[in-house]
Write a protein that holds these residues in place. Sequence first.
Motif, PDB file in Angstrom:
ATOM      1  N   ALA A  29      37.543  29.431  40.681  1.00  0.00           N
ATOM      2  CA  ALA A  29      37.716  29.977  42.020  1.00  0.00           C
ATOM      3  C   ALA A  29      38.150  31.440  41.973  1.00  0.00           C
ATOM      4  O   ALA A  29      37.685  32.266  42.765  1.00  0.00           O
ATOM      5  CB  ALA A  29      38.741  29.146  42.786  1.00  0.00           C
ATOM      6  N   SER A  61      35.877  34.713  43.071  1.00  0.00           N
ATOM      7  CA  SER A  61      36.411  35.626  44.077  1.00  0.00           C
ATOM      8  C   SER A  61      36.403  37.065  43.567  1.00  0.00           C
ATOM      9  O   SER A  61      36.091  38.000  44.315  1.00  0.00           O
ATOM     10  CB  SER A  61      37.829  35.200  44.453  1.00  0.00           C
ATOM     11  N   ALA A 101      32.920  38.357  43.730  1.00  0.00           N
ATOM     12  CA  ALA A 101      32.598  38.683  45.118  1.00  0.00           C
ATOM     13  C   ALA A 101      33.223  40.015  45.506  1.00  0.00           C
ATOM     14  O   ALA A 101      32.602  40.832  46.196  1.00  0.00           O
ATOM     15  CB  ALA A 101      33.083  37.577  46.045  1.00  0.00           C
ATOM     16  N   MET A 127      40.134  30.163  48.523  1.00  0.00           N
ATOM     17  CA  MET A 127      39.749  31.329  47.722  1.00  0.00           C
ATOM     18  C   MET A 127      38.339  31.815  48.017  1.00  0.00           C
ATOM     19  O   MET A 127      38.033  32.997  47.841  1.00  0.00           O
ATOM     20  CB  MET A 127      39.868  30.994  46.236  1.00  0.00           C
ATOM     21  N   LEU A 128      37.461  30.906  48.440  1.00  0.00           N
ATOM     22  CA  LEU A 128      36.049  31.252  48.639  1.00  0.00           C
ATOM     23  C   LEU A 128      35.605  30.838  50.034  1.00  0.00           C
ATOM     24  O   LEU A 128      34.684  30.025  50.195  1.00  0.00           O
ATOM     25  CB  LEU A 128      35.193  30.556  47.564  1.00  0.00           C
ATOM     26  N   SER A 168      45.367  33.672  45.067  1.00  0.00           N
ATOM     27  CA  SER A 168      45.023  35.092  45.165  1.00  0.00           C
ATOM     28  C   SER A 168      45.926  35.957  44.296  1.00  0.00           C
ATOM     29  O   SER A 168      45.568  37.099  43.964  1.00  0.00           O
ATOM     30  CB  SER A 168      45.102  35.548  46.623  1.00  0.00           C
ATOM     31  N   LEU A 186      44.197  37.418  41.244  1.00  0.00           N
ATOM     32  CA  LEU A 186      43.257  38.533  41.364  1.00  0.00           C
ATOM     33  C   LEU A 186      43.914  39.838  40.929  1.00  0.00           C
ATOM     34  O   LEU A 186      43.291  40.665  40.252  1.00  0.00           O
ATOM     35  CB  LEU A 186      42.743  38.644  42.798  1.00  0.00           C
TER      36      LEU A 186
END
Length: 253
Positions: free
Chosen positions: A22, A26, A29, A52-53, A134, A137
């Motif tokens: 996930a 992300s 993306a 997440m998506l 998140s 990330l």
Amino acid sequence: MRAEQRAGRLGVGTIGAGRVGAVLASALAGAGHALTGVAAVSEASRERAAAMLPAVPVLRIPEIVERSELVLLAVPADELPELVEGLAAAGVWRPGQLVVHTAARYGVGVLTPALRAGAIPLAIHPAMSFTGTSMDLARLAGTWFAVTAPAPVLPIAQALVVEMGGEPFVVAEADRAAYAEAIDTAVSFSTAIVDQATGLLEGIGVARAGAVLAPLVRSSVENALARHDRGPLPDGASTIDEAGIDRPLGGGE
């Protein structure tokens, strides 16, 4: 296939919406790639995919492969060989399709069934512990990724890592088992030591034992790592700039 031929945006399908899949989907993306679909079986995976998506459809695996130019296989290592072989037996893999797995122990050999169908095999493993949120990330920035790929397409694997904010370094096919052992040792040892130490403090009534030990553990680990952070960068470590030029990391024009 030259790296600049893959410089455009890709349709990315993700098989496995666990903590790693996930987050990496992300990140891709965020780099401008289009997410075509995600396979999420368990309730936890579906919830994570929704968080997440968002707006990415949850699809069956064959449909994801059919829709995607890049297929991200973020499944447990024990499940990877059977998954790749099963999709090959079903005739799902497509020529020219990028197939990327994230298992530490495997290089590209495990993707041989997809390679026979004309797919392009890449192995990318981030040396990071994931939460599946998140928060990860931001942590990807500066994280080292082990990459293994046939020489002609190695720049593609490196470019994908750079797009996700990471730093790529090359691990040879024959060295993946040793690499995986190093990763497992670091994670298992650090987790066990922290659990033991916090347990001792909690046993004598110390509140927030984790917070008490955090500065000590971080500084001790940083000091230990610093002793092994001298000399040249890992073999193959490089960054790829927006012009598609492969540049060494660590400074210099």
